[in-house]
Design a protein around this motif. Structure first.
Motif: not given
Length: 305
Positions: A1-7, A166-172, A252-259
């Motif tokens: 499992x990649x280390x940045x992927x939520x479990x 929080x997949x938004x952090x991975x996407x970013x 705005x940031x929360x809508x991108x999944x970063x918060x």
């Protein structure tokens, strides 16, 4: 499992998994040498809003440890005592892990020390031990501070659950080492999410103390977080004071999944106030344990013996 992927959360019943938990401190090893100042690329505001964790947690979690050590003689349940001791061990390691990030910030030209000194004053002088109290008043003071911690731990568990999902952090393309810190710490917060609450109920089963703990701790956390974000953005040597946090930007940031979204955060605080609430209703112990079994930092510490 990649280390940045939520479990993903596992299928075992939450109550059974939670009841079987034995809390223990876990060694971790993070390498911050390659951490960029803005570890979420092109998102300095989101980076620094999350970075407030590093400003608050070292002093805050050392305070948690001190208060819980003061509460140990008041505990009459052996299982709860063992859970509190496990909580103390985990929180001490959390404080040191986040301290490493503060030291790294200083090396990058962002000096967190003025704000950290204010946080230290708050926890040590305002919320610290009060000498000269009678035995009865000292006991009340300890229980009152446990109520504050129980409310704060509700939010740290909420944030931990968010970090694990929080997949938004991975996407970013957030820095993977920082993601591991957030998810390792978040997983342990989910794992021990009921300890402070159970200790509070053990010492004072009344509702009013719980209510007062949240009414004090909730607004205080918001205030400290806003001030911390403002401080970091002003002190960032690459920004020259050009950016200031606003609620619109946070939304705005929360809508991108970063918060986490402000609305979700408020609803979480309100859930804590329900008379029948218990922290096991939040998050997944199975998911937390799943991440802790795969955390790169925990594996790195094990490899170095």
């Amino acid at each position: 499992m990649p280390r940045s992927t939520p479990v993903p959360a596992l299928a075992a019943p939450a109550a059974r998994v939670h009841e079987s938990l034995v809390l223990e401190p876990r060694d971790v090893r993070f390498d911050w040498a390659q951490l960029p100042l803005h570890w979420i690329p092109d998102e300095p505001v989101a980076t620094h809003v999350i970075n407030v964790l590093h400003l608050l947690l070292p002093e805050g979690e050392r305070w948690f440890v001190k208060v819980f050590k003061e509460a140990l003689p008041l505990i009459r349940d052996e299982q709860l005592r063992e859970e509190v001791l496990g909580f103390i061990g985990q929180e001490a390691i959390h404080a040191e892990a986040h301290q490493e990030v503060l030291d790294h910030m200083l090396g990058q030209g962002l000096d967190p020390r003025p704000y950290v000194r204010q946080v230290s004053w708050l926890f040590r002088r305002v919320l610290g031990d009060k000498p000269g109290l009678s035995a009865r008043r000292r006991r009340e003071n300890v229980i009152e501070r446990v109520a504050f911690i129980a409310a704060i731990e509700h939010f740290t568990a909420f944030l931990g659950d968010w970090a694990l999902n929080s997949p938004g952090l991975d996407r970013a393309k957030a820095d993977p080492t920082m993601l591991d810190l957030l998810r390792w710490h978040g997983a342990e917060e989910v794992e021990h999410r009921s300890v402070a609450f159970d200790l509070l109920v053990h010492l004072d089963p009344g509702y009013l103390r719980r209510l007062r703990g949240m009414l004090v701790s909730g607004p205080l956390l918001v205030h400290l977080w806003v001030r911390g974000a403002r401080y970091l953005l002003a002190a960032d040597p690459t920004l020259a004071g050009r950016l200031k946090p606003t609620w619109g930007e946070a939304l705005r940031i929360s809508r991108r999944g970063l918060l986490p979204s402000p609305g979700r955060s408020v609803r979480s605080g309100l859930r804590y106030l329900r008379p029948g609430y218990h922290p096991t209703q939040e998050g997944s112990s199975s998911q937390a344990l799943g991440y802790l079994a795969t955390s790169p930092a925990a594996r790195a510490a094990a490899a170095h013996g």
